[in-house]
Design a protein around this motif. Structure first.
Motif, PDB file in Angstrom:
ATOM      1  N   SER A  22       0.847  -1.190   0.000  1.00 27.42           N
ATOM      2  CA  SER A  22       0.000   0.000   0.000  1.00 27.42           C
ATOM      3  C   SER A  22       0.883   1.241   0.000  1.00 27.42           C
ATOM      4  CB  SER A  22      -0.923   0.013   1.226  1.00 27.42           C
ATOM      5  OG  SER A  22      -0.172   0.241   2.410  1.00 27.42           O
ATOM      6  N   ASP A  23       0.263   2.395  -0.173  1.00 28.68           N
ATOM      7  CA  ASP A  23       0.990   3.663  -0.113  1.00 28.68           C
ATOM      8  C   ASP A  23       0.777   4.364   1.223  1.00 28.68           C
ATOM      9  OD1 ASP A  23      -1.630   4.368  -0.388  1.00 28.68           O
ATOM     10  OD2 ASP A  23      -1.397   5.481  -2.255  1.00 28.68           O
ATOM     11  N   VAL A  24       0.434   3.596   2.260  1.00 30.04           N
ATOM     12  CA  VAL A  24       0.251   4.160   3.600  1.00 30.04           C
ATOM     13  C   VAL A  24       1.612   4.532   4.180  1.00 30.04           C
ATOM     14  CG1 VAL A  24      -0.479   3.660   5.953  1.00 30.04           C
ATOM     15  CG2 VAL A  24      -1.881   2.912   4.030  1.00 30.04           C
ATOM     16  N   ASP A  25       1.727   5.735   4.677  1.00 32.72           N
ATOM     17  CA  ASP A  25       2.951   6.192   5.332  1.00 32.72           C
ATOM     18  C   ASP A  25       2.608   6.489   6.785  1.00 32.72           C
ATOM     19  OD1 ASP A  25       5.461   7.054   5.903  1.00 32.72           O
ATOM     20  OD2 ASP A  25       5.302   8.969   4.849  1.00 32.72           O
ATOM     21  N   LEU A  26       2.716   5.467   7.632  1.00 37.15           N
ATOM     22  CA  LEU A  26       2.258   5.557   9.012  1.00 37.15           C
ATOM     23  C   LEU A  26       3.355   5.080   9.949  1.00 37.15           C
ATOM     24  CD1 LEU A  26      -0.281   6.217  10.743  1.00 37.15           C
ATOM     25  CD2 LEU A  26      -0.857   3.793  10.613  1.00 37.15           C
ATOM     26  N   ASP A  27       3.667   5.896  10.943  1.00 33.62           N
ATOM     27  CA  ASP A  27       4.647   5.537  11.962  1.00 33.62           C
ATOM     28  C   ASP A  27       3.921   4.816  13.094  1.00 33.62           C
ATOM     29  OD1 ASP A  27       6.717   5.256  13.705  1.00 33.62           O
ATOM     30  OD2 ASP A  27       7.145   7.401  13.919  1.00 33.62           O
ATOM     31  N   ILE A  72       1.288   5.894  16.738  1.00 33.64           N
ATOM     32  CA  ILE A  72      -0.064   5.556  16.322  1.00 33.64           C
ATOM     33  C   ILE A  72      -1.119   6.161  17.237  1.00 33.64           C
ATOM     34  CG2 ILE A  72      -0.328   3.427  17.642  1.00 33.64           C
ATOM     35  CD1 ILE A  72      -1.284   3.913  13.992  1.00 33.64           C
ATOM     36  N   GLU A  73      -0.805   6.372  18.501  1.00 28.17           N
ATOM     37  CA  GLU A  73      -1.808   6.872  19.447  1.00 28.17           C
ATOM     38  C   GLU A  73      -2.196   8.314  19.157  1.00 28.17           C
ATOM     39  OE1 GLU A  73      -0.184   6.237  23.295  1.00 28.17           O
ATOM     40  OE2 GLU A  73      -0.545   4.063  23.265  1.00 28.17           O
ATOM     41  N   ARG A  74      -1.403   9.021  18.377  1.00 29.63           N
ATOM     42  CA  ARG A  74      -1.714  10.411  18.052  1.00 29.63           C
ATOM     43  C   ARG A  74      -2.649  10.536  16.856  1.00 29.63           C
ATOM     44  NH1 ARG A  74       4.203  13.456  18.621  1.00 29.63           N
ATOM     45  NH2 ARG A  74       4.723  12.640  20.718  1.00 29.63           N
ATOM     46  N   THR A  92      -9.083  -2.540  22.074  1.00 26.14           N
ATOM     47  CA  THR A  92      -7.691  -2.893  22.248  1.00 26.14           C
ATOM     48  C   THR A  92      -6.788  -1.823  21.662  1.00 26.14           C
ATOM     49  OG1 THR A  92      -7.715  -4.145  20.184  1.00 26.14           O
ATOM     50  CG2 THR A  92      -8.183  -5.351  22.220  1.00 26.14           C
ATOM     51  N   SER A  93      -5.558  -1.811  22.124  1.00 26.39           N
ATOM     52  CA  SER A  93      -4.580  -0.841  21.645  1.00 26.39           C
ATOM     53  C   SER A  93      -3.943  -1.343  20.358  1.00 26.39           C
ATOM     54  CB  SER A  93      -3.503  -0.609  22.713  1.00 26.39           C
ATOM     55  OG  SER A  93      -2.518   0.275  22.247  1.00 26.39           O
ATOM     56  N   LEU A  94      -3.825  -0.455  19.383  1.00 27.02           N
ATOM     57  CA  LEU A  94      -3.255  -0.827  18.084  1.00 27.02           C
ATOM     58  C   LEU A  94      -1.786  -0.408  18.053  1.00 27.02           C
ATOM     59  CD1 LEU A  94      -6.159   0.315  15.747  1.00 27.02           C
ATOM     60  CD2 LEU A  94      -5.623  -2.006  16.436  1.00 27.02           C
ATOM     61  N   LYS A  95      -0.945  -1.199  18.721  1.00 35.12           N
ATOM     62  CA  LYS A  95       0.476  -0.874  18.778  1.00 35.12           C
ATOM     63  C   LYS A  95       1.324  -1.856  17.989  1.00 35.12           C
ATOM     64  CE  LYS A  95       0.373   1.469  23.268  1.00 35.12           C
ATOM     65  NZ  LYS A  95       0.912   1.486  24.646  1.00 35.12           N
ATOM     66  N   GLN A 139      -8.745  -9.647  15.392  1.00 30.34           N
ATOM     67  CA  GLN A 139      -7.513  -8.928  15.660  1.00 30.34           C
ATOM     68  C   GLN A 139      -7.316  -7.857  14.609  1.00 30.34           C
ATOM     69  OE1 GLN A 139      -4.007 -11.172  16.855  1.00 30.34           O
ATOM     70  NE2 GLN A 139      -5.218 -13.030  16.894  1.00 30.34           N
ATOM     71  N   CYS A 140      -6.922  -6.666  15.055  1.00 27.24           N
ATOM     72  CA  CYS A 140      -6.723  -5.538  14.156  1.00 27.24           C
ATOM     73  C   CYS A 140      -5.349  -4.930  14.394  1.00 27.24           C
ATOM     74  CB  CYS A 140      -7.808  -4.473  14.367  1.00 27.24           C
ATOM     75  SG  CYS A 140      -9.486  -5.034  13.959  1.00 27.24           S
ATOM     76  N   PHE A 141      -4.767  -4.398  13.312  1.00 26.98           N
ATOM     77  CA  PHE A 141      -3.434  -3.830  13.366  1.00 26.98           C
ATOM     78  C   PHE A 141      -3.391  -2.589  12.482  1.00 26.98           C
ATOM     79  CE2 PHE A 141      -3.307  -8.424  13.613  1.00 26.98           C
ATOM     80  CZ  PHE A 141      -2.643  -8.643  14.813  1.00 26.98           C
ATOM     81  N   PRO A 142      -2.475  -1.647  12.790  1.00 26.01           N
ATOM     82  CA  PRO A 142      -2.324  -0.491  11.905  1.00 26.01           C
ATOM     83  C   PRO A 142      -1.853  -0.925  10.525  1.00 26.01           C
ATOM     84  CG  PRO A 142      -1.213  -0.146  14.023  1.00 26.01           C
ATOM     85  CD  PRO A 142      -1.595  -1.584  13.965  1.00 26.01           C
ATOM     86  N   MET A 143      -2.410  -0.276   9.516  1.00 27.91           N
ATOM     87  CA  MET A 143      -2.009  -0.556   8.145  1.00 27.91           C
ATOM     88  C   MET A 143      -0.588  -0.066   7.925  1.00 27.91           C
ATOM     89  SD  MET A 143      -3.255  -2.024   5.512  1.00 27.91           S
ATOM     90  CE  MET A 143      -2.906  -2.209   3.782  1.00 27.91           C
TER      91      MET A 143
END
Length: 765
Positions: free
Chosen positions: A80-85, A89-91, A115-118, A132-136
């Motif tokens: 993907s073209d996601v640019d995520l640190d 993530i909490e911000r 749940t926390s997505l860390k 279960q979910c996670f940041p892209m």
């Protein structure tokens, strides 16, 4: 039960007999496959490529993956073209956070995620027993083996923002979007008897057939359960292995069962002088068991392993010899045989000792409804098929109490068809007195006090509230809840009788079980819609809520009534600003511009009145077209009005602009690029008007051959021409108004930048 769990060869039903023929020959088929096939070899069962897809704000996509019982690994490669640190993530607000979710059996719904997505998807996945979910991330590559996940159907969900506002209708949709490409492949062991991470563990299937009841089993099991006893054994009479070497077996449960009894027989050593042994048995549903990952464990050399109410599907059994007596002979091995018995109740009975009633529910499809909407009724006499409700008391009057009034159950079995995992099971009970039942639900088996997926006893004792268990309007005399996105397959619904006294049984209780698309019909605050996953095999439903509500069922009020009134007033009344340019145009006797400004203000007011749900004078699409078209025309006509050219030319330009702006308004009127395009067209019209004016008034300006070398005179002529042009422009325009116009344009650009879905009503003014 009367429905055979492990199919045997003497059943009178022709279809079941054909399936039994396959089951009885499965061991020979597997053994033949083993010949000439090396360990560790795999082949691709399926491969799926999801093309490049862009997810706009609040969009989602589901991908269904089918894993056969013999699969070895699932490979996922997602770019993907996601640019995520991930560390920051909490911000990121959840409404703009791109995430990826996994769920076994049905599509994920992360809107109420607690749940926390860390963790990242590649390092944080722990199997698919729960969602279960996670940041892209930009690149996600993983390989899940049959030791990590179970076979069956599971889903990948990609979301661009979650939360209650995801389903809320919005006047504008602004925010970051991203695109992705997915490649998914499923591999299986070439040898059907091999399993494990590297297809290096042999698995021996237990073949089943009807058998004679032994005296030992007859003394332990209710006689009615032995009438349909099925015994499953390996094709090999005995297995001899060293200490710590496991053997793996598989057992297929095809229908709801009361229990499984796993026994080791003929235990012996291959040498004399050894008599101390423990055979540890580990059992797991759907995946290979181990010491750390198992559902049941016991020393099977001491006593059999009994599994009550086992789930439908494939069970894996591992038997490991431990604590062998140490001798000087290093070739000490223990030999044993494995068999399992599956006792079954007669038709219409279930539970311990076959004393409880069980009813198979028949599916009735609703006419003219969306896909898979249906209701379920018991297959018994006296039940009306014209209504989704059926009375409980006639079905419960034959229940056996056997001296245990607090342990009386009535069971119902229903089937969710393939492809309907995006639907919701709706269970309701209503009575004219206090309801004296507790409701338990379980996928793939009969529920009990110890084994259930969802339950409701009363307002204080029930399943933890979640997006997959939703309770509505329940009281002492009414039970009403949904099981969201129910897994396809067999579900067991159990009613536990709380009181059996004659006084408590006087109340009449009715029950309804149905498969519905949207919970509570979107709470009357939205429209129920449905779509399909990427494979087109699963239909899932969702609510498209109105402007004031959100949530998966539109039950969350996002904008209060007072806020809705305030926003409506701001949006509608702000269009009165069109009075000023309309008055100025009328004062200057620019009647065409006056008509445009007035019509634009009126149409914009009507459009926003309909857009906020106040009142629709015409069809919404018609009002939207008129608003954007007249707005485009008003801006461009202002530019053209500034050019003092002949009216014939102005009419020609107006006609061309009307056609062009109509096309813009009819095709994606709300795209942001239209703002720039309208300004460019207006400026171009003004520039063309100036060119025409200049070419008309300054035709005398020429450079003849006779003076071509008199550069001084030529320079003076050009200088005088530029001076006259500047003087004409300064005389013609009110530059204070021009400055105010550019200032208003700058404010509009700033407002457009600050405008969001939540603040649209304010900045759009």
């Amino acid at each position: 039960m009367g429905f055979n769990l492990i199919l045997w060869c003497r059943h009178p039903n022709l279809v079941l007999s054909a399936l039994v023929l396959f089951s009885c020959s499965f061991g020979l088929f597997s053994a033949n496959d083993e010949v000439g096939t090396a360990e560790g070899e795999t082949f691709t069962v399926s491969s799926f490529r999801y093309p490049q897809t862009r997810l706009r704000p609040f969009d989602l996509r589901y991908i269904r993956v089918d894993l056969p019982p013999w699969f070895s690994a699932l490979s996922i490669a997602l770019n993907s073209d996601v640019d995520l640190d991930v560390s920051r993530i909490e911000r990121v607000p959840m409404s703009t956070l791109p995430i990826i979710c996994f769920r076994d059996g049905s599509p994920p719904l992360p809107d109420t995620l607690n749940t926390s997505l860390k963790d990242s998807a590649t390092s944080g996945i722990n199997g698919l027993d729960v969602e279960q979910c996670f940041p892209m991330q930009k690149n996600i590559t993983m390989k899940l083996t049959n030791n990590q996940i179970s076979p069956g159907v599971w889903y990948i969900g990609l979301f661009n923002g979650i939360g209650p506002t995801r389903t809320q209708s919005k006047m504008i949709i602004r925010g970051p979007s991203y695109s992705f490409i997915a490649n998914i492949s499923v591999e299986a062991c070439t040898n059907s008897m091999m399993r494990g991470d590297f297809c290096n563990s042999s698995v021996y299937p237990l073949s089943c057939a009807a058998s004679v009841v032994s005296n030992a089993l007859e003394a332990k099991v209710n006689k009615s359960m032995l009438e349909n006893l099925v015994t499953c054994k390996s094709n090999f009479e005995a297995f001899c292995v060293h200490e710590g070497v496991p053997n793996f077996f598989s057992l297929d449960i095809m229908n709801v069962a009361e229990e499984i009894i796993i026994t080791a027989t003929n235990i012996r050593f291959n040498v004399t002088g050894s008599n101390d042994i423990s055979l540890m048995c580990f059992v797991r549903h759907g995946a290979m068991p181990s010491v750390t990952s198992n559902d049941y464990s016991i020393d099977i050399s001491k006593s059999p392993l009994v599994i009550h109410s086992p789930l439908i599907g494939r069970w894996y059994i591992s038997i490991v010899p431990v604590n062998l007596t140490k001798t000087q002979d290093n070739n000490v091995r223990v030999c044993y045989s494995v068999e399992s018995q599956v006792p079954q109740c007669p038709l219409g009975k279930a539970g311990p000792n076959c004393t409880m009633d069980s009813y198979l529910l028949q599916t009735f499809v609703r006419r003219g409804s969306t896909p898979f909407e249906s209701y379920y009724l018991p297959v018994v006499g006296g039940v009306s098929y014209d209504s989704a409700n059926f009375p409980l008391e006639p079905l419960l009057e034959n229940s056996s109490y056997i001296g245990e009034p607090d342990n009386v159950w009535t069971y119902f079995l229903l089937d969710i068809p393939r492809g309907a995992a995006g639907g919701n099971i709706h269970i309701q009970l209503s009575s004219d007195m206090k309801i004296s039942y507790e409701v338990y639900a379980r996928f793939g088996g009969l529920p009990s006090l110890d084994s259930w997926d969802y339950y409701y006893a009363n307002k204080t004792r029930r399943s933890d509230p979640s997006v997959f268990f939703t309770l509505y309007d329940s009281s002492d005399a009414k039970v009403n809840f949904y099981i969201m996105y129910a897994r396809e397959g067999t579900w067991g619904i159990g009613l536990r009788h709380l009181n059996t006294s004659s006084d408590s049984m006087k109340g009449l209780t009715s029950m309804s079980i149905s498969l519905e698309r949207c919970p509570k019909r979107c709470s009357s605050h939205g429209e129920c819609k449905f779509s399909f996953d990427a494979s087109g095999l699963t239909s899932y439903s969702f609510c498209s809520c109105d402007r004031n509500h959100g949530g998966f069922d539109c039950s969350i009020e996002i904008v209060t009534h007072q806020g809705h009134v305030r926003q409506s007033i701001f949006l509608i009344v702000s269009n009165a600003a069109a009075i000023l340019p309309a008055y100025w145009a009328l004062r200057k006797k620019a009647l065409a511009e006056w008509v445009l400004y007035t019509s634009s203000g009126i149409s914009s007011g009507l459009y926003h009145a309909c857009d906020v749900g106040t009142w629709c004078a015409l069809n919404y699409n018609v009002l939207q077209f008129m608003d954007f078209w007249l707005s485009f025309m008003a801006v461009i006509s202002t530019f053209i009005y500034l050019a003092t050219i002949d009216e014939v030319l102005k009419r020609a330009i107006h006609t061309a602009v009307a056609i062009l702006t109509a096309l813009m308004a009819a095709t994606k009127a709300t795209r942001s690029s239209n703002v720039i395009l309208v300004i460019v067209i207006g400026a171009l019209g003004l520039f063309i008007g100036w060119l025409i004016e200049i070419s008309t008034k300054y035709r005398s300006l020429s450079f003849s051959i006779g003076i071509s070398f008199n550069f001084s005179q030529c320079f003076q002529t050009i200088k005088r021409w530029i001076y006259n042009l500047a003087k004409t422009l300064l005389r013609r325009y009110h530059w204070a108004f021009a400055l105010a116009g550019f200032l208003a344009l700058a404010m509009a650009a700033i407002s457009w930048t600050l405008e969001t879905s939540e603040t649209y009503w304010f900045w759009h003014r």
